[in-house]
Design an enzyme around this catalytic site. Structure first.
Site, mmCIF file in Angstrom:
data_model
loop_
_atom_site.group_PDB
_atom_site.id
_atom_site.type_symbol
_atom_site.label_atom_id
_atom_site.label_comp_id
_atom_site.label_asym_id
_atom_site.label_seq_id
_atom_site.Cartn_x
_atom_site.Cartn_y
_atom_site.Cartn_z
ATOM 1 C CB SER A 132 -0.905 -0.002 1.235
ATOM 2 O OG SER A 132 -1.527 1.242 1.423
ATOM 3 C CE1 TYR A 159 -4.508 -2.036 4.641
ATOM 4 C CE2 TYR A 159 -3.734 0.164 4.088
ATOM 5 C CZ TYR A 159 -4.126 -1.099 3.697
ATOM 6 O OH TYR A 159 -4.115 -1.437 2.359
#
Length: 337
Positions: A132, A159
């Protein structure tokens, strides 16, 4: 363009997993798709994506938990899997503040289960996995894109920390066991069949319902919005070009054109022909100010060239969204008149 065996796609009922599976099937590949259909967002959307795949006889759906080492080991070994596209994960920055152990389970344990299955089977020639843009942390936009060789030592959310941890684990497995891997740092993926928790999706819903939208960061944030078809071009292009044994590479996949949040909202307003009622809110914990992909590495490797500008991509999403409403709607879209 089949290499002789099926491709394992984890998270196959998810947004990107569904689109990648469709592309692989369209070019004649056999695909085994794994998904646990969790309820982070509307499960009926995932079921509908999966239903679009299972009509193809070359697709086999397996319902199961990515964090089950036994399941992964059996899938890889018994099916002669040589290529894996690992896209299953617990998504969402803000949700990680509420349910941290969901990220430990799906992202950390799940990633390790995939690595171990590939190691034990011994025949995997390429593991492509989703990282990501969040690993870059919070930084000003600047004039240059984020580069893969920059240190990523300050993730702004749990995350992001799990995604960076997955990259580190993959690097270790590449060096210890020779497992060839490509980690893909996705930059704000959007488009039809997308995730309802994403801003563009939620804004569209609320504008149509005449409800106010919450604009975080006082509207000063910017994102490198990347259309789903361009993302799939990148994923498949990388999959077709495995690295050498023992090599672990990291690649950005983005549009290389960061857009301000207010501009994105204006684009949705134009596509819908309706104004948004905006409630300006401060930056939320875990959010970052901007993302901006330097895509020179993936462009050199694959010829990757994003083709869909934001205005065109939003128009396609809105067209899809309205067609879903006309067909009866699914989940939260059903209330829109």
């Amino acid at each position: 363009m089949s290499a002789g065996g099926p491709v394992l796609v984890t998270g196959a009922a998810g947004f990107i997993g569904h689109a990648v599976s469709e592309r692989l099937l369209a070019r004649g590949e056999r695909v085994i798709g794994l998904d646990n259909f969790n309820d982070y967002y509307d499960v009926s959307l995932k079921e509908t994506r999966a239903a679009r795949l299972v009509v193809n006889p070359e697709f086999r759906l397996v319902r199961g938990d990515i964090a089950s080492p036994e399941l992964l080991a059996e899938l890889v070994a018994r099916n002669g899997i040589q290529r894996i596209v690992h896209l299953a994960a617990q998504a969402g920055v803000r949700y990680s503040l509420e349910k941290p152990f969901a990220y430990e389970h799906s992202n950390l344990k799940g990633h390790l289960a995939v690595l171990e299955a590939a190691r034990q089977a011994g025949g995997v020639t390429h593991l492509v996995y989703a990282s990501s843009s969040s690993v870059y942390g919070d930084r000003p936009l600047g004039t240059n894109g984020f580069r893969e060789d920059e240190p990523c030592t300050a993730p702004a959310s749990l995350y992001a920390a799990t995604k960076r941890s997955c990259e580190l684990m993959s690097g270790t497995y590449a060096s210890l066991y020779g497992l060839p891997q490509s980690g893909l740092r996705f930059f704000t993926v959007y488009g039809p069949w997308g995730r309802p928790d994403m801003a563009y999706y939620g804004f569209t819903q609320k504008i149509l319902l005449g409800q106010p939208i919450e604009v975080y960061g006082e509207g000063k944030m910017a994102r490198d919005f990347t259309y789903i078809d361009d993302i799939v071009d990148g994923v498949v292009g990388v999959l077709d070009r495995p690295p050498a044994t023992g090599e672990h590479r990291l690649l950005n996949i983005g549009d290389c054109q960061p857009v301000g949040l207010m501009e994105m909202i204006s684009t949705i307003e134009r596509a819908l022909g309706r104004p948004a009622v905006k409630l300006m809110r401060p930056m939320q914990p875990g959010d970052v100010t901007a993302t901006f992909a330097d895509i020179s590495a993936i462009r050199t490797l694959t010829g990757y060239d994003p083709k869909v500008p934001l205005a065109q991509g939003i128009e396609r999403f809105v067209e899809w969204y309205l067609s879903e409403i006309e067909q009866g709607g699914r989940g939260p879209t059903a209330a829109v008149a």
